[in-house]
Design a protein around this motif. Structure first.
Motif, short mmCIF file in Angstrom:
data_model
loop_
_atom_site.label_atom_id
_atom_site.label_comp_id
_atom_site.label_asym_id
_atom_site.label_seq_id
_atom_site.Cartn_x
_atom_site.Cartn_y
_atom_site.Cartn_z
N GLY A 130 5.70 16.16 8.99
CA GLY A 130 6.86 15.55 9.62
C GLY A 130 6.86 14.03 9.50
N HIS A 131 5.75 13.40 9.86
CA HIS A 131 5.71 11.94 9.85
C HIS A 131 4.26 11.47 9.80
CE1 HIS A 131 6.93 7.84 10.61
NE2 HIS A 131 6.15 7.77 11.67
N ILE A 132 4.00 10.47 8.98
CA ILE A 132 2.67 9.84 8.91
C ILE A 132 2.73 8.54 9.70
CG2 ILE A 132 0.92 8.83 7.40
CD1 ILE A 132 2.00 10.61 5.16
N ARG A 133 1.80 8.36 10.63
CA ARG A 133 1.76 7.13 11.43
C ARG A 133 0.39 6.46 11.25
NH1 ARG A 133 0.81 6.40 17.23
NH2 ARG A 133 1.62 4.38 17.83
N PRO A 134 0.25 5.63 10.21
CA PRO A 134 -1.05 5.00 9.95
C PRO A 134 -1.36 3.89 10.94
CG PRO A 134 0.57 4.29 8.33
CD PRO A 134 1.25 5.29 9.20
N LYS A 135 -2.56 3.95 11.51
CA LYS A 135 -3.07 2.86 12.35
C LYS A 135 -4.11 2.13 11.52
CE LYS A 135 -2.37 5.02 16.87
NZ LYS A 135 -3.02 5.44 18.14
N LEU A 136 -3.63 1.33 10.58
CA LEU A 136 -4.50 0.70 9.59
C LEU A 136 -4.14 -0.75 9.38
CD1 LEU A 136 -4.35 3.59 6.95
CD2 LEU A 136 -6.31 3.06 8.44
N LEU A 137 -5.14 -1.53 9.01
CA LEU A 137 -4.94 -2.93 8.65
C LEU A 137 -5.67 -3.20 7.35
CD1 LEU A 137 -3.80 -5.75 9.63
CD2 LEU A 137 -6.11 -6.18 10.48
N LEU A 138 -5.06 -3.95 6.47
CA LEU A 138 -5.70 -4.33 5.22
C LEU A 138 -6.76 -5.40 5.48
CD1 LEU A 138 -5.73 -4.18 2.08
CD2 LEU A 138 -4.08 -6.06 2.11
N ILE A 143 0.85 -1.18 0.00
CA ILE A 143 0.00 0.00 0.00
C ILE A 143 0.89 1.24 0.00
CG2 ILE A 143 -1.88 1.23 1.16
CD1 ILE A 143 -2.73 -1.59 0.57
N GLU A 144 0.61 2.18 -0.89
CA GLU A 144 1.31 3.47 -0.91
C GLU A 144 0.35 4.55 -0.41
OE1 GLU A 144 4.46 4.13 -1.85
OE2 GLU A 144 4.98 2.12 -2.58
N ILE A 145 0.83 5.40 0.51
CA ILE A 145 0.03 6.51 1.03
C ILE A 145 0.81 7.80 0.81
CG2 ILE A 145 -1.14 7.49 3.04
CD1 ILE A 145 -1.23 4.68 4.26
N ASN A 146 0.18 8.76 0.13
CA ASN A 146 0.83 10.03 -0.17
C ASN A 146 -0.06 11.20 0.19
OD1 ASN A 146 3.42 9.32 -1.69
ND2 ASN A 146 1.89 8.11 -2.79
N LYS A 147 0.55 12.24 0.76
CA LYS A 147 -0.18 13.49 1.02
C LYS A 147 -0.47 14.15 -0.31
CE LYS A 147 -1.47 16.53 4.25
NZ LYS A 147 -2.56 17.11 3.45
N GLY A 178 5.58 13.32 3.61
CA GLY A 178 4.18 13.07 3.26
C GLY A 178 3.94 11.74 2.57
N HIS A 179 4.86 10.78 2.77
CA HIS A 179 4.73 9.48 2.10
C HIS A 179 5.01 8.35 3.07
CE1 HIS A 179 5.32 6.20 -0.77
NE2 HIS A 179 6.45 5.94 -0.13
#
Length: 202
Positions: free
Chosen positions: A128-136, A116-120, A156-157
Motif C-alpha cells: 500500500g505505502h512505503i514510509r522510509p524513516k531514513l537519512l542519507l 534515492i530510489e527505493i523499489n520493492k 512498492g516505489h
C-alpha cells in the motif's frame, strides 16, 4: 469560531518541567563545548542498546543525536542556487526485499540535491505505502551536512531527495554513501482516518 479569532492554548509549565529543561540546556552546552564543531555519532551497537534500555525506536534516537550534531546548520536564504550540472552516482544495494539506489546528484551553487530510489523487489506483492524513516549519510574528506529535501511515491516505489552541503565534488571515488535510520524524536505515528460510511447526495 471565525478564522481571525485567537484560541487560548493552556500552558501548564511547572517547576518539575523547568528543572528538567535546565538540565537539558546545561547538557547541550556541555556537549557543544566538547564536540567543538565536530560531528560525534554513536555506533550502531550503542544505539541498539539505548533503544532497548529507553524503549525508543532506533530512528528516533538517531534523529535526536543528529539534531545535537547540527547546533549551527548553515542557512540557504536563496535556496541551493543555480543548477551547474548533474552528477551520476548509480550506487545500489539490495536488503530485505527492497532495492535502494543512489541515482544522481543535482549540483547547485550552494549544495547538492541527491536522489534515492527505493523499489520493492517482488512486484507481485501488493504494497500500500512505503514510509522510509531514513537519512542519507555522506562520508568523505570533509564534513557534510544533510537535510531531507522531499519524498514521494506509491505502491512498492518511493523516491527520496536530500540537500547536501557543501556541494559534492565532481569525483565521488572517495565518498561513501549510506542510509541510516532517522526520525524526529518527538514524531508521533500519523493518525489514520477511515471513511467507510455510505454517503448520499441529494
Amino acid at each position: 469560531m471565525a478564522w481571525s479569532e485567537l484560541k487560548f492554548v493552556p500552558n501548564e509549565y511547572n517547576d518539575v518541567i523547568k528543572a528538567i529543561d535546565e538540565k537539558i540546556i546545561r547538557l547541550l552546552i556541555e556537549r557543544k563545548g566538547i564536540s567543538n564543531g565536530k560531528r560525534f555519532f554513536p555506533p550502531n551497537e550503542i544505539v541498539s542498546a539505548w533503544a532497548v534500555e529507553f524503549d525508543m525506536d532506533i530512528p528516533h534516537i538517531n534523529g535526536l543525536i543528529h539534531s545535537l550534531a547540527e547546533s549551527n546548520p548553515p542557512t540557504l536564504p536563496n535556496g541551493p542556487g543555480k543548477l551547474l550540472n548533474v552528477l551520476p552516482i548509480m550506487k545500489k544495494s539490495d536488503i530485505d526485499g527492497f532495492e535502494y539506489e543512489v541515482t544522481h546528484s543535482m549540483q547547485h551553487e550552494n549544495g547538492s540535491i541527491v536522489f534515492i530510489e527505493i523499489n520493492k523487489s517482488n512486484d507481485n506483492e501488493n504494497v500500500g505505502h512505503i514510509r522510509p524513516k531514513l537519512l542519507l549519510d555522506v562520508n568523505g574528506e570533509r564534513e557534510y551536512i544533510v537535510r531531507k529535501n522531499g519524498a514521494h511515491g506509491g505502491g512498492g516505489h518511493t523516491q527520496l531527495s536530500f540537500m547536501v552541503m557543501p556541494r559534492l565534488p565532481d569525483s565521488i571515488e572517495k565518498l561513501k554513501f549510506r542510509l541510516i535510520p532517522h526520525a524526529h524524536p518527538m514524531e508521533s505515528p500519523p493518525k489514520e482516518i477511515i471513511l467507510d460510511k455510505e454517503i448520499s447526495f441529494e
